[in-house]
Write a protein that holds these residues in place. Structure first.
Motif, PDB file in Angstrom:
ATOM      1  N   ALA A  15     -10.302  -2.760   3.680  1.00 52.60           N
ATOM      2  CA  ALA A  15     -11.408  -3.707   3.505  1.00 52.60           C
ATOM      3  C   ALA A  15     -10.980  -4.904   2.657  1.00 52.60           C
ATOM      4  O   ALA A  15     -11.306  -6.058   2.979  1.00 52.60           O
ATOM      5  N   LEU A  16     -10.237  -4.649   1.589  1.00 52.28           N
ATOM      6  CA  LEU A  16      -9.739  -5.735   0.743  1.00 52.28           C
ATOM      7  C   LEU A  16      -8.785  -6.648   1.509  1.00 52.28           C
ATOM      8  O   LEU A  16      -8.887  -7.880   1.435  1.00 52.28           O
ATOM      9  N   VAL A  17      -7.877  -6.045   2.259  1.00 52.11           N
ATOM     10  CA  VAL A  17      -6.908  -6.817   3.036  1.00 52.11           C
ATOM     11  C   VAL A  17      -7.623  -7.637   4.108  1.00 52.11           C
ATOM     12  O   VAL A  17      -7.318  -8.811   4.323  1.00 52.11           O
ATOM     13  N   SER A  18      -8.595  -7.031   4.771  1.00 50.70           N
ATOM     14  CA  SER A  18      -9.338  -7.721   5.817  1.00 50.70           C
ATOM     15  C   SER A  18     -10.046  -8.965   5.253  1.00 50.70           C
ATOM     16  O   SER A  18     -10.025 -10.040   5.863  1.00 50.70           O
ATOM     17  N   THR A  19     -10.657  -8.817   4.105  1.00 53.86           N
ATOM     18  CA  THR A  19     -11.327  -9.943   3.452  1.00 53.86           C
ATOM     19  C   THR A  19     -10.322 -11.035   3.100  1.00 53.86           C
ATOM     20  O   THR A  19     -10.550 -12.211   3.363  1.00 53.86           O
ATOM     21  N   CYS A  20      -9.211 -10.640   2.534  1.00 55.57           N
ATOM     22  CA  CYS A  20      -8.180 -11.604   2.136  1.00 55.57           C
ATOM     23  C   CYS A  20      -7.636 -12.347   3.355  1.00 55.57           C
ATOM     24  O   CYS A  20      -7.571 -13.581   3.356  1.00 55.57           O
ATOM     25  N   VAL A  21      -7.251 -11.613   4.383  1.00 56.18           N
ATOM     26  CA  VAL A  21      -6.679 -12.240   5.582  1.00 56.18           C
ATOM     27  C   VAL A  21      -7.715 -13.134   6.261  1.00 56.18           C
ATOM     28  O   VAL A  21      -7.362 -14.184   6.803  1.00 56.18           O
ATOM     29  N   GLY A  22      -8.979 -12.762   6.197  1.00 57.67           N
ATOM     30  CA  GLY A  22     -10.033 -13.579   6.773  1.00 57.67           C
ATOM     31  C   GLY A  22     -10.176 -14.943   6.129  1.00 57.67           C
ATOM     32  O   GLY A  22     -10.687 -15.878   6.741  1.00 57.67           O
ATOM     33  N   LEU A  59      -7.518 -16.676   5.037  1.00 55.45           N
ATOM     34  CA  LEU A  59      -6.259 -17.394   5.227  1.00 55.45           C
ATOM     35  C   LEU A  59      -6.235 -18.021   6.615  1.00 55.45           C
ATOM     36  O   LEU A  59      -6.150 -17.324   7.619  1.00 55.45           O
ATOM     37  N   ASN A  60      -6.297 -19.324   6.670  1.00 53.02           N
ATOM     38  CA  ASN A  60      -6.372 -20.027   7.951  1.00 53.02           C
ATOM     39  C   ASN A  60      -5.104 -19.920   8.788  1.00 53.02           C
ATOM     40  O   ASN A  60      -5.157 -19.997  10.005  1.00 53.02           O
ATOM     41  N   ASP A  61      -3.952 -19.767   8.137  1.00 51.59           N
ATOM     42  CA  ASP A  61      -2.697 -19.774   8.878  1.00 51.59           C
ATOM     43  C   ASP A  61      -2.193 -18.378   9.263  1.00 51.59           C
ATOM     44  O   ASP A  61      -1.076 -18.234   9.739  1.00 51.59           O
ATOM     45  N   ILE A  62      -3.015 -17.354   9.068  1.00 51.97           N
ATOM     46  CA  ILE A  62      -2.625 -15.990   9.431  1.00 51.97           C
ATOM     47  C   ILE A  62      -3.394 -15.563  10.676  1.00 51.97           C
ATOM     48  O   ILE A  62      -4.618 -15.620  10.716  1.00 51.97           O
ATOM     49  N   ASP A  63      -2.655 -15.126  11.691  1.00 53.20           N
ATOM     50  CA  ASP A  63      -3.236 -14.659  12.946  1.00 53.20           C
ATOM     51  C   ASP A  63      -3.426 -13.145  12.854  1.00 53.20           C
ATOM     52  O   ASP A  63      -2.441 -12.407  12.823  1.00 53.20           O
ATOM     53  N   PRO A  64      -4.669 -12.667  12.810  1.00 54.21           N
ATOM     54  CA  PRO A  64      -4.919 -11.230  12.667  1.00 54.21           C
ATOM     55  C   PRO A  64      -4.307 -10.393  13.791  1.00 54.21           C
ATOM     56  O   PRO A  64      -3.902  -9.248  13.568  1.00 54.21           O
ATOM     57  N   VAL A  65      -4.202 -10.942  14.987  1.00 50.27           N
ATOM     58  CA  VAL A  65      -3.624 -10.198  16.116  1.00 50.27           C
ATOM     59  C   VAL A  65      -2.132  -9.954  15.886  1.00 50.27           C
ATOM     60  O   VAL A  65      -1.611  -8.887  16.206  1.00 50.27           O
ATOM     61  N   ARG A  66      -1.447 -10.913  15.309  1.00 51.98           N
ATOM     62  CA  ARG A  66      -0.019 -10.744  15.000  1.00 51.98           C
ATOM     63  C   ARG A  66       0.189  -9.972  13.698  1.00 51.98           C
ATOM     64  O   ARG A  66       1.194  -9.271  13.537  1.00 51.98           O
ATOM     65  N   PHE A  67      -0.751 -10.079  12.786  1.00 47.06           N
ATOM     66  CA  PHE A  67      -0.686  -9.411  11.481  1.00 47.06           C
ATOM     67  C   PHE A  67      -0.827  -7.892  11.608  1.00 47.06           C
ATOM     68  O   PHE A  67      -0.075  -7.133  11.001  1.00 47.06           O
ATOM     69  N   GLN A  68      -1.802  -7.429  12.384  1.00 51.70           N
ATOM     70  CA  GLN A  68      -2.202  -6.016  12.414  1.00 51.70           C
ATOM     71  C   GLN A  68      -1.102  -5.011  12.774  1.00 51.70           C
ATOM     72  O   GLN A  68      -0.987  -3.990  12.098  1.00 51.70           O
ATOM     73  N   PRO A  69      -0.286  -5.225  13.814  1.00 53.88           N
ATOM     74  CA  PRO A  69       0.731  -4.207  14.126  1.00 53.88           C
ATOM     75  C   PRO A  69       1.700  -3.953  12.976  1.00 53.88           C
ATOM     76  O   PRO A  69       2.095  -2.810  12.726  1.00 53.88           O
ATOM     77  N   PHE A  70       2.053  -4.997  12.254  1.00 56.69           N
ATOM     78  CA  PHE A  70       2.979  -4.857  11.138  1.00 56.69           C
ATOM     79  C   PHE A  70       2.288  -4.192   9.951  1.00 56.69           C
ATOM     80  O   PHE A  70       2.851  -3.317   9.298  1.00 56.69           O
ATOM     81  N   TYR A 112       0.836  -1.201   0.000  1.00 61.56           N
ATOM     82  CA  TYR A 112       0.000   0.000   0.000  1.00 61.56           C
ATOM     83  C   TYR A 112       0.873   1.254   0.000  1.00 61.56           C
ATOM     84  O   TYR A 112       0.701   2.148  -0.821  1.00 61.56           O
ATOM     85  N   GLN A 113       1.809   1.299   0.927  1.00 62.25           N
ATOM     86  CA  GLN A 113       2.629   2.496   1.117  1.00 62.25           C
ATOM     87  C   GLN A 113       3.502   2.797  -0.095  1.00 62.25           C
ATOM     88  O   GLN A 113       3.656   3.940  -0.493  1.00 62.25           O
ATOM     89  N   ASP A 114       4.042   1.771  -0.697  1.00 56.51           N
ATOM     90  CA  ASP A 114       5.003   1.965  -1.778  1.00 56.51           C
ATOM     91  C   ASP A 114       4.355   2.146  -3.148  1.00 56.51           C
ATOM     92  O   ASP A 114       4.935   2.785  -4.010  1.00 56.51           O
ATOM     93  N   SER A 115       3.159   1.591  -3.345  1.00 61.96           N
ATOM     94  CA  SER A 115       2.591   1.593  -4.690  1.00 61.96           C
ATOM     95  C   SER A 115       1.119   1.972  -4.767  1.00 61.96           C
ATOM     96  O   SER A 115       0.722   2.757  -5.615  1.00 61.96           O
ATOM     97  N   LEU A 116       0.291   1.381  -3.924  1.00 59.30           N
ATOM     98  CA  LEU A 116      -1.151   1.461  -4.138  1.00 59.30           C
ATOM     99  C   LEU A 116      -1.839   2.688  -3.579  1.00 59.30           C
ATOM    100  O   LEU A 116      -2.948   3.009  -4.002  1.00 59.30           O
ATOM    101  N   LYS A 117      -1.211   3.406  -2.636  1.00 62.37           N
ATOM    102  CA  LYS A 117      -1.903   4.530  -2.008  1.00 62.37           C
ATOM    103  C   LYS A 117      -2.274   5.630  -2.990  1.00 62.37           C
ATOM    104  O   LYS A 117      -3.180   6.396  -2.739  1.00 62.37           O
ATOM    105  N   GLN A 118      -1.613   5.675  -4.120  1.00 57.36           N
ATOM    106  CA  GLN A 118      -1.952   6.691  -5.121  1.00 57.36           C
ATOM    107  C   GLN A 118      -3.152   6.287  -5.982  1.00 57.36           C
ATOM    108  O   GLN A 118      -3.686   7.107  -6.722  1.00 57.36           O
ATOM    109  N   PHE A 119      -3.588   5.022  -5.857  1.00 60.68           N
ATOM    110  CA  PHE A 119      -4.679   4.529  -6.683  1.00 60.68           C
ATOM    111  C   PHE A 119      -5.935   4.131  -5.925  1.00 60.68           C
ATOM    112  O   PHE A 119      -6.985   3.948  -6.542  1.00 60.68           O
TER     113      PHE A 119
END
Length: 106
Positions: free
Chosen positions: A53-60, A62-73, A38-45
């Motif tokens: 919203a798109l990221v939230s749907t995608c991460v939702g 993915l069974n092996d991704i922990d949203p609590v560990r994902f969010q700070p990064f 987002y920061q490097d490319s997509l924020k201008q578009f």
């Protein structure tokens, strides 16, 4: 992140942000990658809210991704760049450099 098998057809352009194999810190690494995208490319578009919203749907889905560990990064790297040490610590240790803020992008 790249799989450790089937690398024969791979054409390497830039290894600065490359990690081959699996990591015990997939959630943190994906958060960093999505934030950087987002920061490097997509924020201008796309608006940040739409991207979130798109990221939230995608991460939702993915069974092996922990949203609590994902969010700070994800939240940090949407607006701040990572230096070389950050980029190594994330997939290897799932850590941010404590006490050192990332440099804001100009």
């Amino acid at each position: 992140m790249l799989p450790t098998h089937h690398l024969n057809g791979l054409k390497v352009i830039d290894l600065d942000n490359c990690f081959i194999g699996s990591s015990a810190h997939q959630s943190e690494t994906l958060g960093f990658q999505f934030g950087l995208l987002y920061q490097d490319s997509l924020k201008q578009f796309i608006t940040e809210a739409h991207y979130d919203a798109l990221v939230s749907t995608c991460v939702g889905h993915l069974n092996d991704i922990d949203p609590v560990r994902f969010q700070p990064f994800y939240q940090r790297f949407k607006h701040q760049c990572a230096d070389r040490k950050d980029r190594r610590l994330i997939p290897q240790h799932g850590l941010l450099i404590d006490g050192k803020p990332s440099k804001p992008r100009s």
